[in-house]
Design a protein around this motif. Structure first.
Motif, PDB file in Angstrom:
ATOM      1  N   THR B  50       2.073  -6.090   1.685  1.00 28.31           N
ATOM      2  CA  THR B  50       2.936  -5.849   2.843  1.00 28.31           C
ATOM      3  C   THR B  50       2.371  -4.717   3.691  1.00 28.31           C
ATOM      4  O   THR B  50       2.359  -4.788   4.923  1.00 28.31           O
ATOM      5  CB  THR B  50       4.362  -5.516   2.372  1.00 28.31           C
ATOM      6  OG1 THR B  50       4.865  -6.624   1.630  1.00 28.31           O
ATOM      7  CG2 THR B  50       5.284  -5.253   3.547  1.00 28.31           C
ATOM      8  N   GLN B  92       9.484  -9.905   5.129  1.00 26.35           N
ATOM      9  CA  GLN B  92      10.031 -10.173   3.805  1.00 26.35           C
ATOM     10  C   GLN B  92      11.565 -10.206   3.874  1.00 26.35           C
ATOM     11  O   GLN B  92      12.207 -11.034   3.276  1.00 26.35           O
ATOM     12  CB  GLN B  92       9.574  -9.062   2.856  1.00 26.35           C
ATOM     13  CG  GLN B  92       9.531  -9.435   1.402  1.00 26.35           C
ATOM     14  CD  GLN B  92       8.680  -8.446   0.590  1.00 26.35           C
ATOM     15  OE1 GLN B  92       8.051  -7.540   1.131  1.00 26.35           O
ATOM     16  NE2 GLN B  92       8.667  -8.617  -0.706  1.00 26.35           N
ATOM     17  N   ASP B 171       5.479 -13.005   5.233  1.00 29.80           N
ATOM     18  CA  ASP B 171       5.530 -12.190   4.025  1.00 29.80           C
ATOM     19  C   ASP B 171       6.556 -12.782   3.053  1.00 29.80           C
ATOM     20  O   ASP B 171       7.752 -12.718   3.294  1.00 29.80           O
ATOM     21  CB  ASP B 171       5.896 -10.748   4.383  1.00 29.80           C
ATOM     22  CG  ASP B 171       5.652  -9.783   3.236  1.00 29.80           C
ATOM     23  OD1 ASP B 171       5.334 -10.248   2.120  1.00 29.80           O
ATOM     24  OD2 ASP B 171       5.782  -8.561   3.441  1.00 29.80           O
ATOM     25  N   GLU B 172       6.093 -13.358   1.984  1.00 29.92           N
ATOM     26  CA  GLU B 172       6.942 -14.002   0.979  1.00 29.92           C
ATOM     27  C   GLU B 172       8.041 -14.870   1.593  1.00 29.92           C
ATOM     28  O   GLU B 172       9.216 -14.680   1.333  1.00 29.92           O
ATOM     29  CB  GLU B 172       7.560 -12.945   0.048  1.00 29.92           C
ATOM     30  CG  GLU B 172       6.494 -12.234  -0.767  1.00 29.92           C
ATOM     31  CD  GLU B 172       7.082 -11.373  -1.867  1.00 29.92           C
ATOM     32  OE1 GLU B 172       8.065 -11.833  -2.472  1.00 29.92           O
ATOM     33  OE2 GLU B 172       6.560 -10.286  -2.112  1.00 29.92           O
TER      34      GLU B 172
HETATM   35 MG    MG Z   1       5.712  -6.865  -0.138  1.00 26.52          MG
END
Ligand code: MG
Ligand code: ATP
Lengths: 350, 515
Positions: B50, B92, B171-172
């Motif tokens: 991240t 995220q 991100d994810e």
């Molecule tokens: Mg992360």
């Protein structure tokens, strides 16, 4: 405590920056209206610290402001905005004055604690009403504490014009027993330095310890930071909202009490002044940190005390209100300062 | 100095180094992403993924290193610079305004105007076109808070495309999605790729990496430990590179020895926030020493069920019995004191106080226990000692107990919560999505820990959207659909297909009759 770490703390930097910038802006205003800012600030400084009287006056002004600042700041820790410190000051002062008239037969080591407890309980109970309404009825504390301010003012007006009025027709209470009055440390002319400053200093330590070291402080902060997680962790939100309001109110009540036992020796109408509202300013500048609040209270009391001298030097006294306003604006808008700092850093890199 | 030609790369990050106080989050990281590819970044929790992407998107600035976009060096000082360089990021944790509509959210910050007026009509039209072009169907006038997570994510993606992004960072993105939503997302990503977009995908799910990416950068402890072509690798090798050792991708466990019933839920009815019944007369039981898994698609009453059991949500009717005592109306605190632990579904909402240091987060719920408090004062030394121990035992990284909760990486936040709940030695553990956002090594560890708790005689109620997790951990499986249990089975007597059918609303007896 690690002093260096404390000074480099971002919050401290924000507050210091805000104060500096507001002084600069006020200086610009002075130049625009044709005054010399250096002369004005010199007068301000002299007015606040130049003579013994000034210093005493300054300390006596700061003393209740520390307490109301702590009161509002403690509320903020629990995510509560206690605008009602003024009402709590009034109720605390009223109750302590009443108990103060009853304890004449007791030695000071009994009467002084009794009077202080009465004042704190008064403020605590008054604030707890708003806390209870918030916790169990969902009424927002900003609204209820403002309303309770009015109620407190009216109650006080009524009792000092009626059942609790000193003979003579003036709206003030009878004087409290001598054994309940705090002694003076010294007097210069008409100004006296009362021992009540020690009450404020002790309160700073106590609140610092409560916030940093106790289970209560832990719970109150948890509720303030994240009520959902607090509830998940078995912390009762309702209980802590009431408790935090009560502690906040106790501090405001104590501010009122100190004025009764250390300054006026009785309750009278205008005793609370604007100290409850000043508490909001001070809590903001002090960023809810007990030590920061103490410093902020001295800052405010200093510019107030010094402002007369500044007026004499030909610069309108009202400028201090502007200074105060700008500081609050900047602290509240600390993002602005953060951005400026980040820009600076980037420019330095580039 | 050599002069390399980076023009075939959409993104080159060269020698990126980023330090946080006491943490080297990125250590001379190199990242090469070819134009038009889907590039995965994988790595352990806290590896610095991240952080790396935040620098590409201008949220934070690198201490050292250079960034080249389409072969040209670029200074990305803030997200505006990134948007100008045609880079977009889906975070995220989503960053949408709940009360605003889809269009309003998408144009936020770039509101189209007609004279002095807000011109939503034009925006709406542009959004429709974008939706159609990329197969991102969503109603422009829906209010965000009414949309399921998968839809909200689409809105984030459209927002990024609306700003003209050619390079998308996700991100994810699949951590919060159902398998169905994940498949839909992948269709969308492939579509975007066909239209020439470049995509950087952070994920912990190695099967996803295998399914849609062309190449993979593996990170570990702030450094790049490998760059491979997806076609030339496999999940085991990737896991190995990430963690630096052999990882068991399957769980090993003995047969359970269940004892007496510790939790009974009888005809439970619970409402969701909008006042609609979400749990509709549900009954279940959990015995000591067994793991009962609740399989289901998100939003079928799991959240409300676990919140009711742990006391965070009011019960309309029905009973909850714990250790033989009716606890239906007990406070969360009392339930905790009786020995009920809870790993909550939403870690940032319930599980963690972001502004508390790690050592304060470790005692949440036990802060007034005589171990940590003498009734008035916290035993700070004791709390710190206890925290140091947990940080070590659960491998929280970085192992610094006075870091604020918000400065931990997502996976490490989860580890703090899991560690805390396990350390309380509960008798029953209500576990919701315990491995969401965790890396393979951490998942292995948490799974092992849950099994060993079971073997110590603790009852575990496990709610998970991951069928695989349900199958590998549970001793009994219940499938939930619209607030009702569709059937009960055991992992050896069923198949993922059968459970999938139950999750879609078919009763077990109906399925078996038809078969
Ligand atoms: Mg992360
Ligand atoms: N603002 C910050 N202050 C201090 N440390 C930070 C900060 N932000 C991140 N870190 C640290 O930097 C490291 C890398 O964090 P990062 O969020 O990039 O990890 P990640 O690879 O995305 O992990 P995850 O898979 O868990 O999301 C972690 O050790 C984290 O604690």
């Amino acid at each position: 405590m690690n002093i260096k770490k404390y000074l480099l703390n971002e919050k401290v930097i924000i507050s210091l920056f805000s104060v500096l910038i507001s002084l600069v802006i006020a200086a610009i205003v002075m130049i625009v209206i044709g005054k010399n800012p250096l002369v004005a600030y010199a007068a301000l400084f002299y007015g606040a610290f130049g003579t013994k009287e000034a210093i005493i006056d300054n300390i006596m002004k700061a003393s209740p402001l520390i307490l109301t600042g702590l009161a509002v700041g403690f509320g903020f820790r629990a995510g509560l905005f206690n605008i009602g410190a003024n009402g709590q000051v009034i109720i605390g002062a009223l109750l302590s004055a009443y108990v103060g008239t009853l304890v004449g037969a007791y030695p000071f080591f009994l009467s002084i604690p009794l009077v202080m407890i009465a004042g704190m309980l008064g403020g605590a109970a008054w604030a707890a009403i708003a806390g209870w309404l918030k916790a169990y009825r969902g009424a927002h504390e900003v609204i209820t504490t403002i309303m309770l301010n009015y109620v407190a003012t009216f109650i006080a007006n009524y009792v000092v014009n009626g059942p609790f009025q000193a003979p003579g027709g003036v709206p003030k209470s009878p004087s409290i027993a001598y054994s309940a009055q705090f002694p003076n440390i010294m007097s210069v002319g008409a100004t006296s330095l009362s021992t009540i400053i020690f009450v404020s200093l002790a309160a700073i330590v106590v609140i610092y310890v409560i916030i940093q070291r106790t289970t209560i402080g832990y719970e109150v902060k948890a509720v303030g930071f994240n009520p959902y997680a607090a509830e998940y962790g078995g912390i009762s939100i309702g209980k802590n909202v009431v408790l935090a309001m009560a502690i906040s109110g106790a501090l405001a009540g104590l501010a009122g009490t100190t004025q009764v036992v250390g300054v006026y020796g009785r309750y009278f109408g205008a005793l609370s002044g604007s100290m409850g509202f000043d508490g909001i300013t001070i809590a903001l500048i002090g960023q809810n940190d007990p030590i920061g609040i103490a410093l902020a209270a001295f800052l405010i009391s200093s510019i107030r005390t010094g402002s007369n001298q500044m007026q004499i030097a030909g610069v309108p006294k009202d400028l201090v209100v502007i200074i105060q306003g700008i500081i609050i604006f900047l602290v509240a808008a600390n993002r602005i300062i953060k951005t400026i700092r980040i820009r600076k850093r980037k420019e330095a890199e580039a | 100095m050599e002069k390399v030609d980076y023009s075939k790369y959409a993104v080159v990050m060269k020698g990126i180094t980023k330090r946080f106080p006491g943490v080297l989050a990125n250590d001379h990281v190199d990242l090469f992403v070819k134009k038009g590819e889907i590039h995965a970044i994988v790595g352990e929790n806290g590896a610095g993924k991240t952080t790396l992407m935040s620098q590409l998107y201008g949220l934070i600035r690198p201490d050292e290193g250079k960034i080249y976009i389409n072969g040209v060096e670029k200074q990305i000082r803030n997200p505006n610079d990134a948007i100008e360089a045609k880079i977009g990021m889906v975070h995220q944790h989503f960053m949408l305004v709940d009360r605003l509509s889809v269009v309003e959210n998408i144009v936020l910050g770039q509101e189209p105007v007609k004279g002095p007026f807000f011109d939503l009509g034009r925006a709406r039209k542009e959004i429709r076109e974008l939706s159609k072009k990329f197969g991102l169907l969503v109603d422009p006038d829906a209010i965000i808070e009414d949309l399921p997570v998968g839809m909200q994510q689409r809105v984030e993606i459209i927002k990024v495309l609306y700003r003209g992004a050619e390079i998308l960072i996700l991100d994810e993105p699949t951590a919060v999605l159902t398998p169905q939503e994940t498949n839909e997302l992948f269709e969308i990503l492939k579509n975007l790729q066909k239209q020439g977009r470049t995509i950087i995908l952070i994920t912990h799910k190695l099967n996803e990496v295998m399914a849609i990416t062309e190449s993979v950068t593996v990170m570990r402890l702030g450094k790049v430990t490998g760059v491979v072509k997806t076609a030339e690798t496999n999940p085991n090798q990737l896991a190995n590179m990430m963690v630096g050792r052999e990882v068991l991708l399957t769980v090993e466990k003995e047969k359970a020895h269940p004892g007496e019933e510790i939790l009974q839920v009888k005809n439970l009815v619970v409402k969701e926030n909008r006042g609609i019944e979400a749990v509709k007369g549900l009954s279940l039981s959990v015995k000591k020493g067994e793991i009962v898994g609740i399989a289901g698609v998100a939003g079928n009453g799991q959240t409300e069920l676990t919140e009711a059991i742990t006391g965070l949500r009011r019960v309309e009717s029905g009973k909850i019995i714990f250790k033989g005592e009716d606890i239906t109306n007990y406070s969360p605190k009392r339930r905790r004191e009786m020995g009920m632990g809870h790993i909550p579904e939403d870690r940032l909402k319930h599980g963690l106080i972001k502004l508390f240091p790690v050592y304060y987060n470790f005692i949440l719920g036990e802060h007034d226990n005589s171990k940590f408090s003498d009734g008035i004062f916290l035993k700070i030394e004791e709390i710190k000692r206890f925290s140091e121990e947990l940080v070590k035992r659960f491998d929280v990284r970085p192992p610094k107990i006075d870091l604020l909760g918000m400065n931990l990486s997502g996976g490490n936040q989860q580890k703090v919560i899991v560690a805390r709940e396990i350390a309380f030695n509960p008798m029953l553990m209500v576990v919701s999505q315990p491995t969401r956002g965790l890396d393979v090594g951490a998942i292995e560890f948490i799974h092992k820990t849950l099994i060993s708790m079971r073997d110590k005689g603790i009852g575990i109620l496990l709610v998970s959207m991951e069928l695989e997790e349900i199958f590998s951990l549970s001793d009994r499986i219940l499938a939930i659909y619209e607030g009702r249990i569709m059937g009960e089975t055991t992992p050896d007597k069923t198949t993922p297909e059968e459970v999938g059918l139950m999750m879609a609303g078919h009763k077990l007896e109906d399925i078996r009759q038809e078969a």
